[in-house]
Design an enzyme around this catalytic site. Sequence first.
Site, short mmCIF file in Angstrom:
data_model
loop_
_atom_site.label_atom_id
_atom_site.label_comp_id
_atom_site.label_asym_id
_atom_site.label_seq_id
_atom_site.Cartn_x
_atom_site.Cartn_y
_atom_site.Cartn_z
N CYS A 8 0.87 -1.18 0.00
CA CYS A 8 0.00 0.00 0.00
C CYS A 8 0.90 1.23 0.00
O CYS A 8 2.03 1.17 -0.50
CB CYS A 8 -1.00 -0.02 1.15
SG CYS A 8 -0.29 0.16 2.79
N THR A 9 0.45 2.32 0.58
CA THR A 9 1.24 3.56 0.54
C THR A 9 2.23 3.64 1.70
O THR A 9 3.44 3.62 1.51
CB THR A 9 0.32 4.81 0.55
OG1 THR A 9 -0.61 4.71 -0.52
CG2 THR A 9 1.14 6.09 0.39
N GLY A 10 1.71 3.70 2.93
CA GLY A 10 2.57 3.90 4.10
C GLY A 10 2.86 2.66 4.90
O GLY A 10 3.61 2.71 5.88
N ASN A 11 2.24 1.51 4.54
CA ASN A 11 2.44 0.24 5.23
C ASN A 11 2.09 0.31 6.72
O ASN A 11 2.73 -0.30 7.56
CB ASN A 11 3.88 -0.26 5.04
CG ASN A 11 4.10 -1.70 5.49
OD1 ASN A 11 5.12 -2.02 6.10
ND2 ASN A 11 3.16 -2.57 5.20
N THR A 12 1.03 1.08 7.02
CA THR A 12 0.56 1.12 8.41
C THR A 12 -0.92 0.72 8.53
O THR A 12 -1.41 0.54 9.64
CB THR A 12 0.72 2.53 9.02
OG1 THR A 12 -0.04 3.48 8.24
CG2 THR A 12 2.18 2.95 9.09
N ARG A 14 -3.60 -0.67 5.31
CA ARG A 14 -4.15 -1.70 4.43
C ARG A 14 -3.24 -2.90 4.23
O ARG A 14 -3.68 -4.05 4.39
CB ARG A 14 -4.51 -1.09 3.07
CG ARG A 14 -5.69 -0.15 3.12
CD ARG A 14 -5.84 0.66 1.84
NE ARG A 14 -4.75 1.63 1.69
CZ ARG A 14 -4.60 2.44 0.65
NH1 ARG A 14 -5.46 2.36 -0.35
NH2 ARG A 14 -3.60 3.29 0.60
#
Length: 199
Positions: A8-12, A14
């Site tokens: 995903c984007t920030g890996n926090t 999804r």
Amino acid sequence: MVRVLFVCTGNTCRSPMAEKLFRQMAQEHMLAAEARSAGVAAADGTPMSKHAATVIREAGCPTEHRSRSLEQEDVDWADLILTMTQGHKRTILQMFPYTVEKVYTLQEYAWNDSEQKQMRMEWEAFMAELQTKQALGETIAPAEHERMQQLADHLRDDDIADPFGGTEEHYRIVAEEIRYAVDKLVRKLAQDAGGGAST
């Protein structure tokens, strides 16, 4: 053994939710699999977001997690790279063009709709053609605009929305969308591996 990388984007939010759910379901289906997650714009070492951790804990999954930025070692390790959005998929293909045979959105791969797959390929080829025309200063004809709209109207939205900044209930809705796709994914992989599970 199949190795799956969720991105995903920030890996926090999804992708770690997808990773944890995948590990849990793979174990339930006795699927020999490993999973990792990473972000295309992640800062290393950030814990899972509070709401994501709450929702994933409710699903019976562990919440230990530290965000990781996507690296070449990850994409080389993975047999299958599953992104949360088409944008993430395009970013990976720009960074690592050789991954074209193994990168999909999670929903695109889970649903495995051949008609949608063909339409998506046609859309991507058509858009590349139009972008080339624009770069060369050529005019896009009305018929081309019409074709672009026709394709867009018939493409399923494979993106899983980013819940970042939303309420706990918003995270719960996104987690359920991910859970449903991951369930289909695990059943598909188990069937492909000869495990007998059906989609």
